[in-house]
Design a protein around this motif. Sequence first.
Motif, PDB file in Angstrom:
ATOM      1  N   LYS A  15      -8.917  20.177  -2.977  1.00  0.00           N
ATOM      2  CA  LYS A  15      -8.385  20.454  -1.640  1.00  0.00           C
ATOM      3  C   LYS A  15      -8.391  19.240  -0.714  1.00  0.00           C
ATOM      4  CE  LYS A  15      -9.671  25.355  -1.786  1.00  0.00           C
ATOM      5  NZ  LYS A  15     -10.377  26.463  -1.080  1.00  0.00           N
ATOM      6  N   MET A  16      -8.477  18.059  -1.284  1.00  0.00           N
ATOM      7  CA  MET A  16      -8.434  16.848  -0.460  1.00  0.00           C
ATOM      8  C   MET A  16      -6.986  16.569  -0.045  1.00  0.00           C
ATOM      9  SD  MET A  16      -9.788  14.278   1.055  1.00  0.00           S
ATOM     10  CE  MET A  16     -11.479  14.351   0.425  1.00  0.00           C
ATOM     11  N   PRO A  17      -6.678  16.533   1.242  1.00  0.00           N
ATOM     12  CA  PRO A  17      -5.307  16.250   1.687  1.00  0.00           C
ATOM     13  C   PRO A  17      -4.868  14.857   1.230  1.00  0.00           C
ATOM     14  CG  PRO A  17      -6.627  17.145   3.481  1.00  0.00           C
ATOM     15  CD  PRO A  17      -7.585  16.835   2.368  1.00  0.00           C
ATOM     16  N   LYS A  18      -3.635  14.757   0.811  1.00  0.00           N
ATOM     17  CA  LYS A  18      -3.142  13.466   0.333  1.00  0.00           C
ATOM     18  C   LYS A  18      -3.091  12.426   1.449  1.00  0.00           C
ATOM     19  CE  LYS A  18      -0.497  14.952  -3.716  1.00  0.00           C
ATOM     20  NZ  LYS A  18      -1.421  14.296  -4.643  1.00  0.00           N
ATOM     21  N   ILE A  19      -2.936  12.884   2.676  1.00  0.00           N
ATOM     22  CA  ILE A  19      -2.933  11.950   3.801  1.00  0.00           C
ATOM     23  C   ILE A  19      -4.294  11.263   3.916  1.00  0.00           C
ATOM     24  CG2 ILE A  19      -2.781  11.762   6.309  1.00  0.00           C
ATOM     25  CD1 ILE A  19      -0.683  13.951   6.258  1.00  0.00           C
ATOM     26  N   ILE A  20      -5.362  12.043   3.731  1.00  0.00           N
ATOM     27  CA  ILE A  20      -6.707  11.465   3.768  1.00  0.00           C
ATOM     28  C   ILE A  20      -6.907  10.523   2.590  1.00  0.00           C
ATOM     29  CG2 ILE A  20      -9.181  11.951   3.726  1.00  0.00           C
ATOM     30  CD1 ILE A  20      -7.789  12.803   6.276  1.00  0.00           C
ATOM     31  N   SER A  21      -6.455  10.946   1.418  1.00  0.00           N
ATOM     32  CA  SER A  21      -6.573  10.099   0.227  1.00  0.00           C
ATOM     33  C   SER A  21      -5.835   8.774   0.423  1.00  0.00           C
ATOM     34  CB  SER A  21      -6.012  10.831  -1.001  1.00  0.00           C
ATOM     35  OG  SER A  21      -6.735  12.018  -1.258  1.00  0.00           O
ATOM     36  N   GLY A  22      -4.623   8.861   0.954  1.00  0.00           N
ATOM     37  CA  GLY A  22      -3.834   7.661   1.194  1.00  0.00           C
ATOM     38  C   GLY A  22      -4.463   6.761   2.248  1.00  0.00           C
ATOM     39  N   SER A  23      -5.049   7.365   3.269  1.00  0.00           N
ATOM     40  CA  SER A  23      -5.670   6.582   4.338  1.00  0.00           C
ATOM     41  C   SER A  23      -6.898   5.836   3.827  1.00  0.00           C
ATOM     42  CB  SER A  23      -6.066   7.505   5.500  1.00  0.00           C
ATOM     43  OG  SER A  23      -4.926   8.144   6.044  1.00  0.00           O
ATOM     44  N   VAL A  24      -7.724   6.519   3.036  1.00  0.00           N
ATOM     45  CA  VAL A  24      -8.903   5.867   2.454  1.00  0.00           C
ATOM     46  C   VAL A  24      -8.474   4.744   1.517  1.00  0.00           C
ATOM     47  CG1 VAL A  24     -10.918   6.184   0.967  1.00  0.00           C
ATOM     48  CG2 VAL A  24     -10.356   7.913   2.683  1.00  0.00           C
ATOM     49  N   ALA A  25      -7.439   5.014   0.703  1.00  0.00           N
ATOM     50  CA  ALA A  25      -6.924   3.989  -0.212  1.00  0.00           C
ATOM     51  C   ALA A  25      -6.383   2.796   0.563  1.00  0.00           C
ATOM     52  CB  ALA A  25      -5.828   4.578  -1.102  1.00  0.00           C
ATOM     53  N   ALA A  26      -5.750   3.060   1.707  1.00  0.00           N
ATOM     54  CA  ALA A  26      -5.217   1.970   2.530  1.00  0.00           C
ATOM     55  C   ALA A  26      -6.338   1.111   3.100  1.00  0.00           C
ATOM     56  CB  ALA A  26      -4.372   2.541   3.669  1.00  0.00           C
ATOM     57  N   GLY A  27      -7.404   1.767   3.588  1.00  0.00           N
ATOM     58  CA  GLY A  27      -8.518   1.022   4.149  1.00  0.00           C
ATOM     59  C   GLY A  27      -9.233   0.170   3.123  1.00  0.00           C
ATOM     60  N   LEU A  28      -9.582   0.778   1.979  1.00  0.00           N
ATOM     61  CA  LEU A  28     -10.286   0.038   0.939  1.00  0.00           C
ATOM     62  C   LEU A  28      -9.360  -0.986   0.270  1.00  0.00           C
ATOM     63  CD1 LEU A  28     -12.442   2.866  -0.705  1.00  0.00           C
ATOM     64  CD2 LEU A  28     -13.133   1.120   0.946  1.00  0.00           C
ATOM     65  N   GLY A  29      -8.073  -0.654   0.194  1.00  0.00           N
ATOM     66  CA  GLY A  29      -7.118  -1.606  -0.376  1.00  0.00           C
ATOM     67  C   GLY A  29      -6.967  -2.835   0.489  1.00  0.00           C
ATOM     68  N   ILE A  40       0.835  -1.204   0.000  1.00  0.00           N
ATOM     69  CA  ILE A  40       0.000   0.000   0.000  1.00  0.00           C
ATOM     70  C   ILE A  40       0.868   1.251   0.000  1.00  0.00           C
ATOM     71  CG2 ILE A  40      -1.652   1.337   1.368  1.00  0.00           C
ATOM     72  CD1 ILE A  40      -2.801  -1.326   2.354  1.00  0.00           C
ATOM     73  N   LEU A  41       1.886   1.265   0.840  1.00  0.00           N
ATOM     74  CA  LEU A  41       2.771   2.434   0.919  1.00  0.00           C
ATOM     75  C   LEU A  41       3.506   2.663  -0.395  1.00  0.00           C
ATOM     76  CD1 LEU A  41       4.261   1.931   4.502  1.00  0.00           C
ATOM     77  CD2 LEU A  41       2.580   3.636   3.783  1.00  0.00           C
ATOM     78  N   ALA A  42       3.992   1.590  -0.998  1.00  0.00           N
ATOM     79  CA  ALA A  42       4.683   1.727  -2.282  1.00  0.00           C
ATOM     80  C   ALA A  42       3.760   2.319  -3.338  1.00  0.00           C
ATOM     81  CB  ALA A  42       5.203   0.363  -2.745  1.00  0.00           C
ATOM     82  N   THR A  43       2.490   1.931  -3.293  1.00  0.00           N
ATOM     83  CA  THR A  43       1.533   2.393  -4.301  1.00  0.00           C
ATOM     84  C   THR A  43       1.185   3.866  -4.127  1.00  0.00           C
ATOM     85  OG1 THR A  43       0.583   0.164  -4.386  1.00  0.00           O
ATOM     86  CG2 THR A  43      -0.716   1.945  -5.354  1.00  0.00           C
ATOM     87  N   VAL A  44       0.884   4.284  -2.892  1.00  0.00           N
ATOM     88  CA  VAL A  44       0.453   5.667  -2.681  1.00  0.00           C
ATOM     89  C   VAL A  44       1.630   6.641  -2.689  1.00  0.00           C
ATOM     90  CG1 VAL A  44      -1.592   4.964  -1.403  1.00  0.00           C
ATOM     91  CG2 VAL A  44       0.503   5.464  -0.149  1.00  0.00           C
ATOM     92  N   ILE A  45       2.823   6.155  -2.352  1.00  0.00           N
ATOM     93  CA  ILE A  45       3.979   7.044  -2.300  1.00  0.00           C
ATOM     94  C   ILE A  45       4.719   7.091  -3.628  1.00  0.00           C
ATOM     95  CG2 ILE A  45       6.278   7.363  -1.257  1.00  0.00           C
ATOM     96  CD1 ILE A  45       5.099   6.270   1.341  1.00  0.00           C
TER      97      ILE A  45
END
Length: 220
Positions: free
Chosen positions: A115-129, A49-54
């Motif tokens: 204006k969506m913070p990337k931290i929120i985007s990454g967190s949602v992606a992590a949960g659904l992922g 997940i980290l590799a994908t979002v980062i």
Amino acid sequence: MNEKKLSVNQQIAMTGAFGALSIVLSLTPLGYIQLGGFITLTIMHIPVILATVIAGLVPGLGTGLIFGLSSLLRTVMNGGGATPFFLDPRVSVIPRILFPVVVWLVFKLMCLIPKMPKIISGSVAAGLGTLAHTVMVMGSIYIFYGEPLLAGMTKTLEGMGYNMSALTGFGGFTAIIACTLATNGLWEIIAAVILTATVMLSIFAGKGRKSKLSRIEDKN
């Protein structure tokens, strides 16, 4: 945080770094977190997940492949152990290559929101992922080894009120997913969200400190 800004060498380096972390988590007890003596969480999928979002989709796919192969290797080394299903690459490898696509798509869609913070985007992606990872892995086991899987989970499913004689087809699959989420799946989603947000926050904090230092150097 965007693969378009990374060179090929940088993407390879990121894949290697997160892949190495995935191997360490897969082949050692570090990949598991024990909660209260009755719930064991796996965090082996989080480097993917980290590799994908980062770093982007390609490093995510590469890390997913490494995760899948190391999971297969761990099962072989253990002689199958309690998870013989993972001796089958269709269960241990293929889902691990595919679920980063879900992470990447969710992250990209979230980033389209103004204006969506990337931290929120990454967190949602992590949960659904993480949810997608659970569904893909358990779904693969159910497709290829449905009967022994249901047999091994009989007591748990009956304890949740399911009638085993009625668990066939899609009903059996939904029961398996519900059981997995009820035992450790939801905790794994929470862990993935927290760890991903923490890592991304650290990255942004580091960038902020670097930017301040750069401004001081420019003034000098």
